[in-house]
Design an enzyme around this catalytic site. Structure first.
Site, PDB file in Angstrom:
ATOM      1  N   ASP A 441       0.789  -1.217   0.029  1.00 54.02           N
ATOM      2  CA  ASP A 441      -0.161   0.094  -0.109  1.00 54.02           C
ATOM      3  C   ASP A 441       0.780   1.259   0.024  1.00 54.02           C
ATOM      4  OD1 ASP A 441      -2.086   1.503   0.075  1.00 54.02           O
ATOM      5  OD2 ASP A 441      -2.395   1.386   2.398  1.00 54.02           O
ATOM      6  N   ASP A 639      -1.651  -1.983   6.283  1.00 52.69           N
ATOM      7  CA  ASP A 639      -1.824  -1.809   7.775  1.00 52.69           C
ATOM      8  C   ASP A 639      -3.315  -1.246   7.927  1.00 52.69           C
ATOM      9  OD1 ASP A 639      -2.000   0.782   6.356  1.00 52.69           O
ATOM     10  OD2 ASP A 639      -0.602   1.911   7.543  1.00 52.69           O
ATOM     11  N   ASP A 643      -7.333  -3.620   4.243  1.00 50.34           N
ATOM     12  CA  ASP A 643      -6.276  -4.609   3.744  1.00 50.34           C
ATOM     13  C   ASP A 643      -6.492  -5.963   4.114  1.00 50.34           C
ATOM     14  OD1 ASP A 643      -4.771  -2.455   2.382  1.00 50.34           O
ATOM     15  OD2 ASP A 643      -3.766  -1.844   3.987  1.00 50.34           O
TER      16      ASP A 643
END
Length: 751
Positions: A441, A639, A643
């Site tokens: 990410d 995180d 996700d």
């Protein structure tokens, strides 16, 4: 509890109250921490009492018992699921048995082989007295010292689970029974089996084998204890006491187990933070290397969170306890590392399958060797046959094979914890070594995760007005970009109002009413939904995106009013980590909900291989599945709550401990630092661990493959070489020690 208040009853005055005690123990505990009991906090901790210690097998973690014992599969002694400072009872017992066995083995060897070194003691005593002396020395060792071996061997027959103890008990038992018959009924043997005055015995071989097996077991148990050193070191990070601050301002040191949520604590310079908490007062720098693996202290001030076990460097803090006992980060780290020690890597299945057929095969080889020597061997053929069969049984013990994988996983879990890489299970570690693609990410992983407002564009209006309306709207959002806009407005002297009818449109933006005006803020898709044309403003937005900024359009009362841009600074460590990951052979894909131009600008700067921009939360999971369908082995690092599905779908999910709890729960590996440096360490650790396991398996397989034929006597016709049972026992013990020593090298692995 009712206490009879006699004149001689124990009592204490505290806070204007008299407390009575039924025993000296209760009185002593009260004296140590009277506030804890007088305030009723003790009842809170009683309600949270943890279950008792459980024991498991280091080689078969599916075996879990409420008390110590032996594994019904392999016969190894069960060990506590979380290492403690208590000495190992098995190590203490086996050490005592080892020394007693060695004390008997030395005179036995001198008695039987002294002539070779100029000590003809046997000739002076005579054959019969020498044999009786051997019997007296050997019998206590066989019937007492070796009793744990025979018990485990018997269990292996009962459980139909042949293992190393099957072979040891058969070998030692056969040598001892043969010697007993030779001592007390030598007449049952044919004349050709007699050597001089009588039939030969194997008392010394049986005792030396037992002593050498104990040496190997003691070395192995000590090494197994060392693999738990990392966990014990983590447990020792928490202090035994915490300085409690009472409501009246007084302070005293209370036992750590008596601290409850909400307690006020003082942390002085040089002290360890006792529990997880929030800073209420003070300013200092804290050494968080036990969490992150990084030695650089972190500044802490009012409102910041501190973690139990970290070291306060220079200032004094007052903190409020927020997590205590098993709920602290340190306790969860210990549990995760202990869980990894108990888990099984898929490669362990190979060793298990081999072991399941290896022991019966060895017994068959020993029987075949016995009859082959009996039929074709030189005189005394029976002596050669027994020696060969016993040597095969002893040298082939598969303890090294069974230890090859668990000992490496155990050591790696501890080493990872020291470097800020927490391994949830062995399978995740093994898969991490095979990963070839990593999805990351952007926000919070590659970047700081703390965006700041950089630009406000209002072609036909007032920039302050556009920013004020956008900030008022974003006050209802918890998104990091929204916080940046609100903070940016305040920094520019604006006081954002509040929005009514607030609505967040997933993956597009937000809308609502501010002071009676309809306001919307979002990406081009959001504007299209409102029927607005962003064509003229796209050029300006693209310029901002090319600089790595996130550009968002602001619409007011159905018309495009302007653009606000936010940038999230890239972490200083990211570029080097990406370079290291490439060097480790990984392909890096960035998946972000950000605009394509912004994402590409960040990717160019960092050298990322592929960009997937405008990705909605559900799309990350689809991306993982798409890559896996193409044959890629995928690790997903993230995180956020969004996700979690992708983390669970990936071959390996990697969570940042700075992120959401659900992300951590969905991942197989947790990085205590919120950046990619931990990912580099995890990859290096995984590769080193799998390489170490393969080395161990090779040592074990090669050793057994070479040892069994030699022990059976295959080299005797050519070289006249035949292993004695004593040498076979020494070699068997050394094979386990070599595997353990190789695994312990992981403690020094450079990550």
């Amino acid at each position: 509890m009712h206490v009879e208040m006699r004149e001689d009853a124990r009592s204490r005055e505290y806070g204007g109250e008299t407390y009575w005690f039924c025993s000296e123990g209760c009185e002593t505990k009260f004296d140590v921490d009277p506030y804890f009991y007088a305030s009723g906090n003790s009842e809170k901790t009683d309600q949270k009492a943890q279950p008792g210690t459980q024991w498991t097998c280091p080689m078969h973690p599916e075996i879990v018992r409420d008390e110590p014992g032996s594994c019904p599969i392999c016969g190894m002694a069960l060990e506590p699921m979380v290492p403690s400072d208590e000495p190992s009872e098995e190590l203490t017992d086996f050490t005592r048995r080892m020394w007693i066995s060695a004390a008997a083995a030395v005179p036995l060897v001198i008695l039987t082989m002294g002539e070779l070194v100029g000590l003809p003691i046997r000739d002076r005593l005579g054959h019969q007295l020498s044999v009786y002396t051997e019997f007296v020395l050997a019998t206590p060792i066989i019937l007492w010292a070796a009793l744990p071996f025979f018990r485990r061997g018997l269990d292996s027959f009962r459980n139909l689970s042949p293992n190393m103890w099957t072979l040891i008990s058969l070998g030692v038992g056969a040598a001892y029974v043969y010697s007993l018959v030779s001592t007390f009924a030598p007449g049952v043997f044919p004349e050709q089996y007699r050597m001089g005055d009588g039939v030969g015995t194997y008392y010394e071989a049986a005792v030396v084998i037992i002593a050498l097996v104990f040496v190997g077991q003691v070395l192995e148990l000590r090494a197994r204890e060392r693999t738990g050193d990392a966990i014990r070191a983590l447990m020792d990070l928490a202090p035994k006491t915490a300085r409690r601050v009472l409501p009246d301002g007084s302070e005293y040191d209370a036992p750590l187990e008596n601290i409850v949520e909400g307690d006020m604590l003082r942390v002085r310079p040089g002290d360890s933070v006792p529990v997880d908490g929030e800073v209420i007062e003070g300013r200092t720098s804290v050494d968080e290397s036990m969490i992150t693996g990084e030695p650089v202290p972190v500044e802490k001030t009012e409102g910041d969170r501190v973690t139990g076990g970290t070291i306060n460097k220079n200032g004094t803090l007052a903190i409020r306890a927020t997590q205590v006992g098993a709920d602290t980060v340190l306790a969860q780290i210990v549990e995760m590392v202990a869980g990894a020690r108990r888990s099984r890597a898929p490669i362990q299945g190979l060793a298990d399958r081999v072991s399941s057929i290896f022991v019966p095969t060895v017994v068959a080889v020993a029987i075949a060797a016995f009859f082959a020597w009996l039929a074709f061997g030189p005189e005394p053929a029976l002596a050669f046959a027994i020696a060969s069969a016993v040597s095969v049984l002893i040298i082939a013990c598969p303890c090294a094979l069974g230890l090859a994988t668990p000992i490496s996983i155990t050591t790696a879990a501890g080493r990872g914890a020291q470097a800020g890489v927490l391994i949830k299970d062995a399978e995740a570690l093994e898969r991490m070594a095979r990963v070839d693609t990593v999805i990351v990410d952007k926000t919070g992983t590659l970047t700081e995760g703390k965006p700041t407002l950089t630009d406000v564009v209002a072609p036909q209006g007032d920039e302050a007005e556009v920013l004020g309306l956008a900030a008022a709207l974003e006050r209802g959002s918890e998104h990091p970009l929204a916080e940046a806009i609100v903070a940016g407005a305040r920094d520019r002297g604006l006081s954002p109002g509040s929005a009514a009818d607030f609505e967040a449109v997933t993956g597009k933006g937000v809308c609502g009413t501010v002071d009676g005006r309809n306001v919307a803020l979002g990406n081009p898709a959001m504007m299209q939904d409102l029927g607005l044309d962003t064509g003229d403003a796209e050029a300006r937005a693209d310029t901002l995106r090319a600089d790595g900024k996130t550009a968002m359009f602001v619409a007011v009362d159905g018309a495009l009013a302007g653009i606000v841009a936010v940038a999230d600074p890239i972490k200083q460590s990211t570029e080097g980590a990406i370079r290291d990951l490439h060097a480790l052979g990984l392909t890096i894909i960035m998946a972000t909900g950000d605009n394509q131009r912004t994402a590409e600008a960040v990717a160019r700067q960092l050298g990322i291989d592929e960009v997937r921009a405008g990705v909605l939360p559900e799309d990350k999971q689809k991306l993982v599945e798409e890559l896996r369908a193409k044959g890629a082995s995928v690790a997903m690092a993230g995180d956020g709550v969004n996700d979690a599905p992708a983390l669970a779908a990936a071959d390996v999910g990697i969570a940042m401990s700075t992120g959401a709890d659900v992300a951590v729960e969905s991942a197989g590996i947790t990085l205590m630092r919120g950046d990619l440096v931990g990912l580099v360490r995890a990859r290096k650790l995984a590769v080193a661990t799998l390489r170490n396991i393969r080395q161990n398996l090779f040592f074990a397989f090669a050793y057994n493959a070479a040892g069994v034929p030699i022990a059976a006597g295959i080299l005797y016709p050519v070289l006249g070489l035949l292993l004695s049972p004593m040498i076979a026992a020494a070699a068997m013990s050394l094979s386990s020690v070599s595997v353990i020593s190789n695994a312990l090298r992981l403690r020094r692995a450079k990550l």
